[in-house]
Design a protein around this motif. Structure first.
Motif, PDB file in Angstrom:
ATOM      1  N   TRP A  31       0.989   2.008   5.921  1.00 32.57           N
ATOM      2  CA  TRP A  31       2.054   2.929   5.137  1.00 32.57           C
ATOM      3  C   TRP A  31       1.360   4.214   4.090  1.00 32.57           C
ATOM      4  CZ3 TRP A  31       6.242   4.679   8.696  1.00 32.57           C
ATOM      5  CH2 TRP A  31       6.378   4.180   9.034  1.00 32.57           C
ATOM      6  N   PHE A  32       1.255   5.389   4.523  1.00 24.56           N
ATOM      7  CA  PHE A  32       0.749   6.241   3.920  1.00 24.56           C
ATOM      8  C   PHE A  32       1.693   7.411   3.348  1.00 24.56           C
ATOM      9  CE2 PHE A  32      -3.612   4.409   2.942  1.00 24.56           C
ATOM     10  CZ  PHE A  32      -3.535   3.810   4.484  1.00 24.56           C
ATOM     11  N   ARG A  33       1.039   7.864   3.082  1.00 22.61           N
ATOM     12  CA  ARG A  33       2.504   9.940   2.034  1.00 22.61           C
ATOM     13  C   ARG A  33       1.491  10.450   2.481  1.00 22.61           C
ATOM     14  NH1 ARG A  33       6.029   6.995  -2.756  1.00 22.61           N
ATOM     15  NH2 ARG A  33       4.769   7.715  -4.473  1.00 22.61           N
ATOM     16  N   GLN A  34       2.073  11.648   2.445  1.00 24.74           N
ATOM     17  CA  GLN A  34       1.291  12.741   1.737  1.00 24.74           C
ATOM     18  C   GLN A  34       2.444  14.315   1.256  1.00 24.74           C
ATOM     19  OE1 GLN A  34      -1.738  14.741   4.414  1.00 24.74           O
ATOM     20  NE2 GLN A  34      -2.878  16.059   2.546  1.00 24.74           N
ATOM     21  N   ALA A  35       1.659  14.738  -0.157  1.00 24.15           N
ATOM     22  CA  ALA A  35       3.168  15.728  -0.310  1.00 24.15           C
ATOM     23  C   ALA A  35       2.481  17.045  -0.506  1.00 24.15           C
ATOM     24  CB  ALA A  35       3.805  15.180  -1.779  1.00 24.15           C
ATOM     25  N   PRO A  36       3.843  17.527  -0.511  1.00 28.16           N
ATOM     26  CA  PRO A  36       2.791  19.379  -0.179  1.00 28.16           C
ATOM     27  C   PRO A  36       1.926  19.810  -0.829  1.00 28.16           C
ATOM     28  CG  PRO A  36       5.515  19.114   0.036  1.00 28.16           C
ATOM     29  CD  PRO A  36       5.186  18.188   0.173  1.00 28.16           C
ATOM     30  N   GLY A  37       0.703  19.731  -1.136  1.00 27.36           N
ATOM     31  CA  GLY A  37      -0.481  20.154  -2.084  1.00 27.36           C
ATOM     32  C   GLY A  37      -1.284  19.198  -2.398  1.00 27.36           C
ATOM     33  N   LYS A  38      -0.572  17.625  -1.917  1.00 29.94           N
ATOM     34  CA  LYS A  38      -0.932  16.654  -2.180  1.00 29.94           C
ATOM     35  C   LYS A  38      -2.200  16.585  -1.811  1.00 29.94           C
ATOM     36  CE  LYS A  38       1.578  15.356  -6.265  1.00 29.94           C
ATOM     37  NZ  LYS A  38       2.274  14.561  -7.383  1.00 29.94           N
ATOM     38  N   GLU A  39      -3.472  14.867  -1.839  1.00 29.00           N
ATOM     39  CA  GLU A  39      -3.872  14.547  -0.818  1.00 29.00           C
ATOM     40  C   GLU A  39      -3.373  13.565  -0.566  1.00 29.00           C
ATOM     41  OE1 GLU A  39      -8.417  15.078  -2.731  1.00 29.00           O
ATOM     42  OE2 GLU A  39      -7.202  13.289  -2.491  1.00 29.00           O
ATOM     43  N   ARG A  40      -3.717  12.950   0.487  1.00 31.95           N
ATOM     44  CA  ARG A  40      -2.880  11.431   1.362  1.00 31.95           C
ATOM     45  C   ARG A  40      -2.874  10.633   0.262  1.00 31.95           C
ATOM     46  NH1 ARG A  40      -4.839  10.402   7.509  1.00 31.95           N
ATOM     47  NH2 ARG A  40      -6.093   9.490   5.392  1.00 31.95           N
ATOM     48  N   GLU A  41      -2.040   9.699   0.469  1.00 30.96           N
ATOM     49  CA  GLU A  41      -2.131   8.793  -0.341  1.00 30.96           C
ATOM     50  C   GLU A  41      -1.748   7.078   0.234  1.00 30.96           C
ATOM     51  OE1 GLU A  41       0.267   8.274  -4.120  1.00 30.96           O
ATOM     52  OE2 GLU A  41       1.987   9.134  -3.048  1.00 30.96           O
ATOM     53  N   PHE A  42      -2.226   6.314  -0.038  1.00 32.55           N
ATOM     54  CA  PHE A  42      -1.705   5.354   0.372  1.00 32.55           C
ATOM     55  C   PHE A  42      -0.538   4.481  -0.358  1.00 32.55           C
ATOM     56  CE2 PHE A  42      -2.068   0.935   1.519  1.00 32.55           C
ATOM     57  CZ  PHE A  42      -1.478  -0.075   0.372  1.00 32.55           C
ATOM     58  N   VAL A  43       0.429   3.563   0.671  1.00 34.88           N
ATOM     59  CA  VAL A  43       2.090   3.932   0.683  1.00 34.88           C
ATOM     60  C   VAL A  43       2.126   1.997   0.115  1.00 34.88           C
ATOM     61  CG1 VAL A  43       4.215   3.169   0.725  1.00 34.88           C
ATOM     62  CG2 VAL A  43       2.807   5.454   0.861  1.00 34.88           C
ATOM     63  N   ALA A  44       1.768   1.799   1.081  1.00 33.30           N
ATOM     64  CA  ALA A  44       1.741   0.185   1.113  1.00 33.30           C
ATOM     65  C   ALA A  44       0.777  -0.839   2.370  1.00 33.30           C
ATOM     66  CB  ALA A  44       3.383  -0.232   1.357  1.00 33.30           C
ATOM     67  N   ALA A  45       0.599  -2.037   2.327  1.00 36.52           N
ATOM     68  CA  ALA A  45      -0.577  -2.653   3.776  1.00 36.52           C
ATOM     69  C   ALA A  45       0.623  -4.227   4.523  1.00 36.52           C
ATOM     70  CB  ALA A  45      -1.139  -2.328   3.829  1.00 36.52           C
ATOM     71  N   ILE A  46      -0.090  -4.411   4.472  1.00 38.84           N
ATOM     72  CA  ILE A  46       0.077  -5.619   6.105  1.00 38.84           C
ATOM     73  C   ILE A  46      -0.952  -6.103   7.100  1.00 38.84           C
ATOM     74  CG2 ILE A  46       1.749  -5.093   7.106  1.00 38.84           C
ATOM     75  CD1 ILE A  46       3.958  -7.465   6.729  1.00 38.84           C
ATOM     76  N   SER A  47      -0.640  -7.400   6.949  1.00 40.82           N
ATOM     77  CA  SER A  47      -1.721  -8.200   7.505  1.00 40.82           C
ATOM     78  C   SER A  47      -0.965  -8.293   8.613  1.00 40.82           C
ATOM     79  CB  SER A  47      -2.149  -9.338   6.603  1.00 40.82           C
ATOM     80  OG  SER A  47      -0.889 -10.659   6.635  1.00 40.82           O
ATOM     81  N   ALA A  48      -2.285  -9.014  10.336  1.00 42.70           N
ATOM     82  CA  ALA A  48      -1.687  -8.832  11.021  1.00 42.70           C
ATOM     83  C   ALA A  48      -0.482  -9.925  11.243  1.00 42.70           C
ATOM     84  CB  ALA A  48      -2.554  -9.370  12.329  1.00 42.70           C
ATOM     85  N   SER A  49       0.191 -10.788  10.278  1.00 42.81           N
ATOM     86  CA  SER A  49       0.630 -12.098  10.518  1.00 42.81           C
ATOM     87  C   SER A  49       2.502 -11.228  10.235  1.00 42.81           C
ATOM     88  CB  SER A  49       0.306 -13.622  10.475  1.00 42.81           C
ATOM     89  OG  SER A  49      -0.680 -13.537   8.697  1.00 42.81           O
TER      90      SER A  49
END
Length: 127
Positions: free
Chosen positions: A35-53
């Motif tokens: 999951w990533f997010r982008q706020a107005p006027g800001k760059e996209r940032e990383f939020v969370a990640a999960i492995s395949a399993s």
């Protein structure tokens, strides 16, 4: 692979939302997801990640302890449970997939490594 995020909305500070990301295709269970997010006027940032399993997760410091990523491979869906929301969490949230078969949170944190992206869902937190 097509990704469709949903579950965004308007919530008051301190509230909760659960985002879902439904994926097409039978290879979902072999993909790391993020999951990533982008706020107005800001760059996209990383939020969370999960492995395949689903046994390995990583959360950005800004959301650690408040957000939780999870997945249900039987439903081809990844989730982001967001609690104790703050106005600074306001952004468009995107889910993404890494089809390489690997998992590298260090790469994801820099905004790289994902090769499929959904269209995003808006989350607005009012103060």
């Amino acid at each position: 692979v097509q990704l469709q995020a949903s579950g965004g909305g308007l919530v008051q500070a301190g509230g909760s939302l659960r985002l879902s990301c439904a994926a097409s295709g039978r290879a979902f269970s072999s993909f790391a997801m993020g999951w990533f997010r982008q706020a107005p006027g800001k760059e996209r940032e990383f939020v969370a990640a999960i492995s395949a399993s689903g046994d390995v997760t990583y959360h950005a410091d800004s959301v650690k302890g408040r957000f939780t990523i999870s997945r249900d491979n039987a439903k081809n869906t990844v989730y982001l449970q967001m609690n104790s929301l703050k106005p600074e969490d306001t952004a468009v949230y995107y889910c993404a997939a890494d089809s390489s078969g690997g998992y590298n949170s260090g790469v994801y944190r820099r905004g790289n490594g994902m090769d499929y992206w959904g269209k995003g869902t808006q989350v607005t937190v009012s103060s």
